[in-house]
Design an enzyme around this catalytic site. Sequence first.
Site, PDB file in Angstrom:
ATOM      1  CG  HIS A  19      -3.350  -1.076   3.726  1.00 52.73           C
ATOM      2  ND1 HIS A  19      -3.339  -1.301   5.082  1.00 52.73           N
ATOM      3  CD2 HIS A  19      -3.080  -2.272   3.141  1.00 52.73           C
ATOM      4  CE1 HIS A  19      -3.068  -2.592   5.307  1.00 52.73           C
ATOM      5  NE2 HIS A  19      -2.917  -3.201   4.146  1.00 52.73           N
ATOM      6  CG  HIS A  74      -5.932  -5.634   1.311  1.00 51.84           C
ATOM      7  ND1 HIS A  74      -6.428  -6.283   2.420  1.00 51.84           N
ATOM      8  CD2 HIS A  74      -4.654  -5.300   1.598  1.00 51.84           C
ATOM      9  CE1 HIS A  74      -5.484  -6.335   3.349  1.00 51.84           C
ATOM     10  NE2 HIS A  74      -4.392  -5.754   2.874  1.00 51.84           N
ATOM     11  CD  GLU A  75      -2.285  -4.045  -0.869  1.00 51.48           C
ATOM     12  OE1 GLU A  75      -1.927  -3.286   0.050  1.00 51.48           O
ATOM     13  OE2 GLU A  75      -2.232  -5.288  -0.784  1.00 51.48           O
ATOM     14  CE1 TYR A  92      -1.924 -10.011   6.688  1.00 56.38           C
ATOM     15  CE2 TYR A  92      -3.272  -8.928   5.042  1.00 56.38           C
ATOM     16  CZ  TYR A  92      -2.033  -9.193   5.579  1.00 56.38           C
ATOM     17  OH  TYR A  92      -0.912  -8.648   5.017  1.00 56.38           O
ATOM     18  CD  GLU A 136      -1.821  -5.717   6.359  1.00 58.19           C
ATOM     19  OE1 GLU A 136      -2.805  -5.830   5.607  1.00 58.19           O
ATOM     20  OE2 GLU A 136      -0.764  -5.151   6.020  1.00 58.19           O
ATOM     21  CG  ASP A 182       4.504  -7.883  10.686  1.00 59.68           C
ATOM     22  OD1 ASP A 182       3.286  -7.868  10.513  1.00 59.68           O
ATOM     23  OD2 ASP A 182       5.316  -7.366   9.897  1.00 59.68           O
ATOM     24  CD  GLU A 184       0.147  -1.367   3.156  1.00 61.54           C
ATOM     25  OE1 GLU A 184       0.311  -2.319   2.365  1.00 61.54           O
ATOM     26  OE2 GLU A 184       0.268  -1.476   4.393  1.00 61.54           O
TER      27      GLU A 184
HETATM   28  N1  BES Z   1       0.884  -4.531   3.768  1.00 62.30           N
HETATM   29  C1  BES Z   1       0.642  -5.801   3.196  1.00 62.30           C
HETATM   30  C2  BES Z   1       1.872  -6.494   2.680  1.00 62.30           C
HETATM   31  C3  BES Z   1       2.893  -6.842   3.759  1.00 62.30           C
HETATM   32  C4  BES Z   1       2.493  -7.426   4.944  1.00 62.30           C
HETATM   33  C5  BES Z   1       4.225  -6.609   3.534  1.00 62.30           C
HETATM   34  C6  BES Z   1       3.431  -7.737   5.922  1.00 62.30           C
HETATM   35  C7  BES Z   1       5.176  -6.915   4.504  1.00 62.30           C
HETATM   36  C8  BES Z   1       4.778  -7.491   5.706  1.00 62.30           C
HETATM   37  C9  BES Z   1      -0.380  -5.716   2.058  1.00 62.30           C
HETATM   38  O1  BES Z   1      -1.360  -4.754   2.250  1.00 62.30           O
HETATM   39  C10 BES Z   1      -1.121  -7.033   2.003  1.00 62.30           C
HETATM   40  O2  BES Z   1      -1.796  -7.327   2.944  1.00 62.30           O
HETATM   41  N2  BES Z   1      -0.970  -7.786   0.922  1.00 62.30           N
HETATM   42  C11 BES Z   1      -1.613  -9.067   0.748  1.00 62.30           C
HETATM   43  C12 BES Z   1      -2.818  -8.967  -0.130  1.00 62.30           C
HETATM   44  C13 BES Z   1      -4.130  -8.807   0.551  1.00 62.30           C
HETATM   45  C14 BES Z   1      -5.266  -8.867  -0.442  1.00 62.30           C
HETATM   46  C15 BES Z   1      -4.373  -9.779   1.673  1.00 62.30           C
HETATM   47  C16 BES Z   1      -0.633  -9.985   0.048  1.00 62.30           C
HETATM   48  O3  BES Z   1       0.461  -9.526  -0.282  1.00 62.30           O
HETATM   49  O4  BES Z   1      -0.942 -11.138  -0.186  1.00 62.30           O
HETATM   50 ZN    ZN Z   2      -2.663  -5.285   3.790  1.00 62.12          ZN
END
Ligand code: BES
Ligand code: ZN
Length: 618
Positions: A319, A315-316, A398, A338, A391, A291
């Site tokens: 954020h 989702h993004e 989530y 999340e 994390d 995001e």
């Molecule tokens: N912020 C996250 C990606 C992230 C999480 C990077 C933890 C580093 C550490 C991003 O918003 C995210 O949640 N991406 C998910 C997709 C979402 C639809 C659940 C992904 O990358 O799968």
């Molecule tokens: Zn996310």
Amino acid sequence: MIQRRTLLAATLAAPALSACATTDIRASLPELPRDTQSYAKPDEARVLHVSLDLQADFERKVLAGSCTLSIAARDDAREIVLDVKGLNIGLVSGNGRTLPFVIGESNGARGAPMTIQLNGAREITIIYETSPDAEALQWLTPAQTASGKPFLFSQGQSILTRTWAPTQDSPGIRQTYDVRLVAPADLIAVMSAEMLTPEGEIVEGGRAFRFRMRNPVPIYLMAIAVGDLVFGSVGPRTGVWTEPTVLERGLYECADMEAMVRTAEALYGPYRWGRYDVLILPPSFPYGGMENPRLTFLTPTFLAGDRSLVSLIAHELAHSWSGNLVTNAVWSDSWLNEGFTTYFEGRIIEALYGAERATMADVLGWAEIQEAIRTQPADLQRLHLLDPAADSPSAIVYEKGALFLRTIERIMGRTRFDAYLRSYFDRYAFQPMTTQKFLADFRDRAVRGDAALEQQLQLDAWAYEPGLPSNVEEPHAEAFDQVDHFVSDFVAGNPPAAAPWENWGTFERQRYLQTLPRTLTRQQLDTLESSFALNELGNNEVLFNWLELVVNNQYDPGVPSLTHFLTSQGRGKFVRPLYRVLMTKAEWGRPIARRIYAEARPMYHPIVAAAVDRIVGV
Ligand code: BES
Ligand code: ZN
């Protein structure tokens, strides 16, 4: 508390500070909870603004140049502590003089503290370059991109920004920034910021681009990419950046983006970042999406050709409120980013595509929570994590996080909960948040002493206990009744009818493959494969669910498809579990894992490669 008052008083009084280039220091020193993932001591000296002047050197795979930090500090502060990892530091200076510094002992993931003697300076410049294996950066060779040109991108979350910029890398310490980046003349640079020079300016050594982020952000959200990039407009404030050959598919998939921004605003208030664009990266991008403000980074694996995976964009985008406006102050509270975002994502999907589609996602999420509760130790089942190093995208953070908010919504009613959330985003915009503070605020503004409501909600159990509190309700999606029926039919020995599969969308197909027994006979797998052409699936989420079955059951006819999947994209969520299961199938799976990984590893992002190294035992 006393310390804080002293700090604020000192800040207000300090003449050195009013001379500092950055604005409004007084408003920038809220009290922060201790972040065990950072060495910074923000109560003593805090970075307010980062100014980078860098050259992207694709030959050496380094960013090289300078970082100038504007600092707010207590009058008596002698030093500032930054987070650094693998950076090559040259000279540090301030007030026209060289400043002494030491880099302390490095602790694996966190990197090292860099302590700089301020000698009264409130603006300091660090000459430095990154290491060629900086974990936040991936330098792709021409062979690894669609355009045949090199590519660079950064990924800061959670604590990787310290591998490309020397600053205080803690999500509670919000910073503004500006960047000048010189890239090779035939490439375009983009950032999670206002792009002041879209075309760049030809300078000695390449093409210079300038960027500026005027909203204070947690520095994990600072992101950059350089490549053969083109832009296509979707709506007045939305568009797609990507390599030329991906643009058409990208624009098709992202067609609803402008409507998504409007929908999100109608729910929780104005979008405060100006433009909302997305950058579709090469297939090694390690996440589904990231995001980064004004410019979400996306995996190309969401390009299904039928817009069925656009909840990733929802989702993004969400954020932009939960995470980027109101930010977890420490990573042990990442559910505030999340979980809120997954809830918000569902609301956008419901508004745009209907409640049934949103509920199907909730039901798939429910299954993930059940799996996590069955397999994870109690400490990893809490929303407020005791160990922030844990994390990483997890079903608890989530899906349990989102389920908590859906439970509140169900109990107090959508209208009241929406009003609360909207005011939450307004009142805490551009501020860090903790679980404790959220619960206190929610009690103050929404529960308001209603003892019966308080008892019904079980807020503390949700936030602090493992498992699921007794007020939870399992979501139910009608559309899945038919799917579950077909699963039991197949398990009972009847051949699968092709018809329903053909008409099912992505979620029904995922539900079908996810609820089949984990152990199937060779004949059952043959029947499934030949009925639905599973090895040729174009939708990566569904294909992943099929490949889980392939690996679990050591199904040889699926191995070419598995090989292609693991060598053509490097998204951690897909890649890691498949190697993990392969490695449990000693005789059969280990040689396959090693053969595929030998081919795929050069393409994988450093953080995915590090994880798979541990799994495969390289
Ligand atoms: N912020 C996250 C990606 C992230 C999480 C990077 C933890 C580093 C550490 C991003 O918003 C995210 O949640 N991406 C998910 C997709 C979402 C639809 C659940 C992904 O990358 O799968
Ligand atoms: Zn996310």
